[in-house]
Design an enzyme around this catalytic site. Structure first.
Site, short mmCIF file in Angstrom:
data_model
loop_
_atom_site.label_atom_id
_atom_site.label_comp_id
_atom_site.label_asym_id
_atom_site.label_seq_id
_atom_site.Cartn_x
_atom_site.Cartn_y
_atom_site.Cartn_z
CE LYS A 292 -16.21 96.10 55.60
NZ LYS A 292 -16.35 94.79 56.47
NE ARG A 327 -22.35 97.85 59.47
CZ ARG A 327 -21.15 98.39 59.53
NH1 ARG A 327 -20.53 98.10 58.47
NH2 ARG A 327 -20.74 99.40 60.54
#
Length: 352
Positions: A292, A327
Site C-alpha cells: 500500500k 492479506r
C-alpha cells in the site's frame, strides 16, 4: 459518558516465570501481554493486567473479549483456525487494481492456477476480487464482475482452496457463494448494497467487514477522526452489533481496520501501532497493508513493485499484534517471514 477502550501492551515472550494473573493470553493465540493501555477520551494510562477489575463492567467485558480464543470456522470440509497468523493470498481478476491489475484478466484457467500456486506456497485462503477499490477506480457492472469471478472461484473450490470473494455487491456474493466460495470480504461492511446483509445472513457464510469513512461512496472520503484508533474501533463495534441484529452469527464475523481507506499516513501508522485494540471486538482480525501507498510514502516513493520489504515489515507487525489473517500479494515471502516469526515464538514460549 466517555467510552473506555483497552489496548493490550507490554507483550512478553512467555508466561513462564510470571506470577499467576500477571499476564494474559491474547485471543487464544501465540501472544501474551502484561498490561493494558486504558484510553478514556483524550486520557491514556497503563495498568497491569491484574488490575483490570478496577475498570468496572466495561473493562471486564473488554478483558474477557480480548483474552477469549477465537472459534475456528468450519468451511465445508476445511477448517480455518485462528490460533496463529495465517496468510490470505490476493488474486485480482481486474484490469485496473493498483498492484496486479490486468495480470489475470480474461483467462480463468491462468487465474485459478495462480491461486493454486499461492495455496501451494502456503496461503491458507485465496481472496479473489473482480473490481478495483483503489481511489478513483471505475465501478464495475455486477454482471461483468460475476463473469470475471465465477469461473475462477469454481476452479479454486474444486481444487480444495478456501476462497473468499472481495465484493460489495449482493448479486456477486450470491453467484460466487453458489460457485463454491466460502467467505465474503466486503470493503463496505455490507453497507454499499442494501441486499448484502440479507445475502450473508441467509447463506450463513463468514464475512469480513472493513472500516472505511464512507462505504456508500467508495470508502476513500475524509474520515474527520477525533482519534482514529478509537473512532475506527467504535465504528466496527456498532457495525458488528447491526449485522448481528440482521441475522449474522457473531462468531462468523472478521474485522479489518481498513488501512489506506480514508486515512492519512499518520492515521494509518496510528492504526498499525494500535492494532491490538481491535481484539476487544471479539472477532478475528484481517490486516490488508500489502504494497500500500504508506510503504511508498515512507521509502522515497517506492513504486508498487518495490514494496516487498515494507509489506513484510507490516505483516510481521501484524503478527506481533496478534492479527489472525494477513492479506498479502507476496505469499511465499510472507509465509516464510511468518514461519520464522513463529519459530522464534515457539522457542520463547517454552522458555528457551
Amino acid at each position: 459518558m466517555t467510552s473506555l477502550h483497552l489496548r493490550p501492551v507490554q507483550f512478553v515472550d512467555t508466561p513462564i516465570g510470571h506470577p499467576d494473573g500477571s499476564v494474559a493470553r491474547l485471543a487464544g493465540g501465540m501472544q501474551w501481554f502484561a498490561a493494558y493501555e486504558v484510553i478514556e477520551g483524550r486520557t491514556r494510562r497503563t495498568i497491569p493486567v491484574a488490575d483490570v477489575a478496577t475498570l468496572g463492567a466495561r473493562g471486564a467485558h473488554l478483558h474477557a473479549t480480548i483474552t477469549a480464543p477465537r472459534a475456528p470456522l468450519q468451511l465445508g470440509d476445511r477448517t480455518l483456525r485462528f490460533d496463529q497468523p495465517v496468510v490470505a493470498g490476493i488474486l485480482n481478476v481486474t484490469p485496473d487494481s493498483f498492484s496486479d491489475g490486468g495480470k489475470h484478466v480474461d483467462d480463468p484457467a491462468a487465474a485459478a492456477a495462480a491461486g493454486i500456486d499461492m495455496a501451494a506456497a502456503g496461503a491458507t485462503m485465496i481472496d479473489i476480487g473482480g473490481e478495483s477499490t483503489r481511489p478513483g477506480a471505475a465501478a464495475v457492472w455486477e454482471g461483468d464482475e460475476i463473469a470475471r469471478l465465477v469461473p475462477v472461484v469454481e476452479r479454486l473450490a474444486r481444487a480444495g482452496a478456501i476462497v473468499s470473494v472481495d465484493t460489495r455487491k449482493a448479486a456477486v456474493m450470491e453467484a460466487t457463494l453458489a460457485a463454491g466460495a466460502h467467505i465474503v470480504n466486503d470493503v463496505a461492511a455490507l453497507l454499499w448494497d442494501d441486499r448484502a446483509l440479507g445475502v450473508v445472513a441467509r447463506s450463513g457464510c463468514p464475512v469480513v467487514m472493513m472500516h472505511s469513512p464512507d462505504p456508500k461512496k467508495g470508502g476513500h472520503g475524509d474520515g474527520g477522526y477525533a482519534n482514529v484508533l478509537t473512532d475506527v474501533f467504535d465504528w466496527l463495534e456498532a457495525r458488528i452489533a447491526a449485522v448481528v441484529a440482521g441475522g449474522v452469527d457473531r462468531s462468523r464475523i472478521i474485522v479489518d481496520p481498513g488501512i489506506g481507506f480514508g486515512k492519512t499516513l499518520a492515521e494509518n501508522l496510528a492504526l498499525l501501532n494500535g492494532l491490538s485494540i481491535f481484539h476487544g471486538l471479539g472477532c478475528p482480525i484481517m490486516l490488508g497493508a500489502s504494497r500500500k501507498r504508506l510503504i511508498g510514502a515512507l521509502s522515497n516513493e517506492a513504486p508498487v513493485g518495490q514494496r516487498l520489504a515494507g509489506s513484510l515489515a507490516l505483516a510481521v507487525k501484524g503478527a506481533e499484534a496478534g492479527v489472525q489473517i494477513l492479506r498479502v500479494h507476496d505469499v511465499a515471502e510472507t509465509v516464510q517471514a511468518i514461519r520464522i516469526w513463529r519459530g522464534m515464538r515457539d522457542q520463547s514460549l517454552v522458555g528457551g
